[in-house]
Write an enzyme that holds these catalytic residues in place. Structure first.
Site, short mmCIF file in Angstrom:
data_model
loop_
_atom_site.label_atom_id
_atom_site.label_comp_id
_atom_site.label_asym_id
_atom_site.label_seq_id
_atom_site.Cartn_x
_atom_site.Cartn_y
_atom_site.Cartn_z
N SER A 60 -23.30 29.42 -14.60
CA SER A 60 -22.07 28.77 -15.05
C SER A 60 -22.12 28.22 -16.46
O SER A 60 -21.10 27.73 -16.96
CB SER A 60 -21.69 27.64 -14.08
OG SER A 60 -21.15 28.17 -12.89
N LYS A 63 -19.46 29.22 -18.91
CA LYS A 63 -18.16 28.56 -19.07
C LYS A 63 -18.02 27.82 -20.39
O LYS A 63 -16.91 27.44 -20.77
CB LYS A 63 -17.92 27.63 -17.88
CG LYS A 63 -17.72 28.41 -16.58
CD LYS A 63 -17.86 27.55 -15.34
CE LYS A 63 -17.71 28.42 -14.09
NZ LYS A 63 -18.18 27.77 -12.88
N SER A 115 -17.09 22.81 -12.54
CA SER A 115 -17.58 24.18 -12.59
C SER A 115 -16.72 25.11 -11.74
O SER A 115 -17.23 26.03 -11.08
CB SER A 115 -19.04 24.26 -12.14
OG SER A 115 -19.67 25.42 -12.65
N LYS A 214 -23.07 21.60 -20.02
CA LYS A 214 -22.76 22.33 -18.79
C LYS A 214 -24.00 22.69 -17.99
O LYS A 214 -25.02 23.09 -18.55
CB LYS A 214 -22.00 23.62 -19.13
CG LYS A 214 -21.47 24.36 -17.92
CD LYS A 214 -20.27 23.67 -17.30
CE LYS A 214 -19.86 24.27 -15.98
NZ LYS A 214 -20.84 24.02 -14.89
#
Length: 332
Positions: A60, A63, A115, A214
């Protein structure tokens, strides 16, 4: 004799049990990641790296690119009607329902704090009309940022053999993103009150100066983390990919960078350089030893103009033999 042997056996057993209790994990004892690096944002100087050019899945942390591409191209106040295709996406989710209405801004918070894979698909479809078209836009954006060893096929990082990056590329993408005020506002937010979303990134609460970015995890990618932190005027981005102890390892890498480097002002536009005017400030992360290796060279034109503000040559800043900065000189 038996009592003595029993006593000794119990004592040995007790000692064995005690020795099996794991020691608390500290940053200095953290396991190295499969790939990692630390980058100073303004200079794009890498302060440390290990396997930074190895192709790896990144889960993730994908992202980061999704978010900054949306921020660059879309109005945050635009209303997005959630398409059926974004409902029920596997993995982490904010449980979007087809027909619901969210602003681009709200979906970005859901994307980066929770997320949400469904947020990623909703934003991608809003931006480009299809996941394939959005992935193409991601690849073009990454290449423009110097991230030339990455390939993206989706906006969320769900496993795909064709979806990969490097620690170096992800650091470059994240550094660009951290220069955007709206992106920083999102990724530094610990709790988004309007939707009651808490940020999953523990570094925001546990590391002094942390201001993004993140987390990521899949079985294929392992634990991945991009962290931004600012101390003493030095904004760093740290990337760890497939890192068994991602928080501890990130803490160690950032602590080492802040211990060894300091942002040093090498050029100040409020002060003259050899009697000439300059238009830009310049600071650079340096170790104590490197400060002795900095050279500032001025190269005036001949003959010099006499009018204030006219071009008068160039100044160059070297670290040892490497040119790290240059700009024009002007008549005072």
């Amino acid at each position: 004799m038996r009592k003595l042997l029993r006593f000794l056996w119990l004592a040995a057993l007790a000692a064995g049990l005690i020795s099996c209790i794991p020691a608390p994990v500290t940053a200095s004892a953290a396991t190295a990641s499969m790939a990692e690096c630390v980058l100073e944002v303004s200079s794009r100087r890498f302060l440390s790296e290990r396997n930074a050019d190895t192709f790896l899945p990144m889960a993730s942390t994908t992202k980061v690119l999704t978010a900054i591409l949306i921020i660059d191209d879309c109005n945050p106040d635009d209303v997005v009607v959630i398409p059926k295709a974004a409902e029920g996406v596997e993995g982490s989710s904010v449980y979007l329902k087809a027909g619901d209405e969210y602003t681009v801004s709200e979906l970005l918070y859901g994307l980066m704090l929770r997320s949400g894979n469904d947020c990623a698909e909703a934003l991608a479809l809003y931006h480009s009309g299809s996941i394939e078209a959005f992935a193409q836009a991601m690849n073009e954006k990454a290449a423009a940022l110097g991230a030339e060893n990455s390939h993206f096929v989706n906006p969320h990082g769900l496993p795909d053999k064709r979806h990969y990056t490097t620690a170096r590329d992800l650091a470059l993408i994240s550094s660009y993103a951290m220069e955007n005020a709206f992106f920083r506002e999102i990724v530094s937010c610990k709790y988004y009150e309007p939707r009651h979303w808490e940020n999953k990134n523990k570094m925001l609460r546990e590391y002094e100066g942390a201001n993004g970015v993140k987390t990521g995890f899949t079985l294929n990618a392992g634990r991945c983390l991009v962290t931004a932190a600012e101390r003493g005027g030095m904004q760093l981005v740290c990337v760890v990919l497939n890192s068994p102890q991602m928080y501890e390892r990130t803490t160690q890498l950032l602590d080492e960078a802040y211990r060894d480097y300091e942002m040093v002002r090498l050029c100040d536009k409020t002060q003259s350089v050899d009697g000439f005017r300059v238009l830009s400030d310049f600071s650079y992360p340096l170790t104590a030893a490197e400060r002795e290796e900095v050279r500032i060279v001025t190269e005036p034109v001949s003959p010099l103009p006499e009018t204030s503000g006219e071009f008068a040559g160039q100044m160059k800043i070297f670290l040892a033999n490497d040119l790290i900065f240059s700009q024009n000189l002007y008549i005072m």
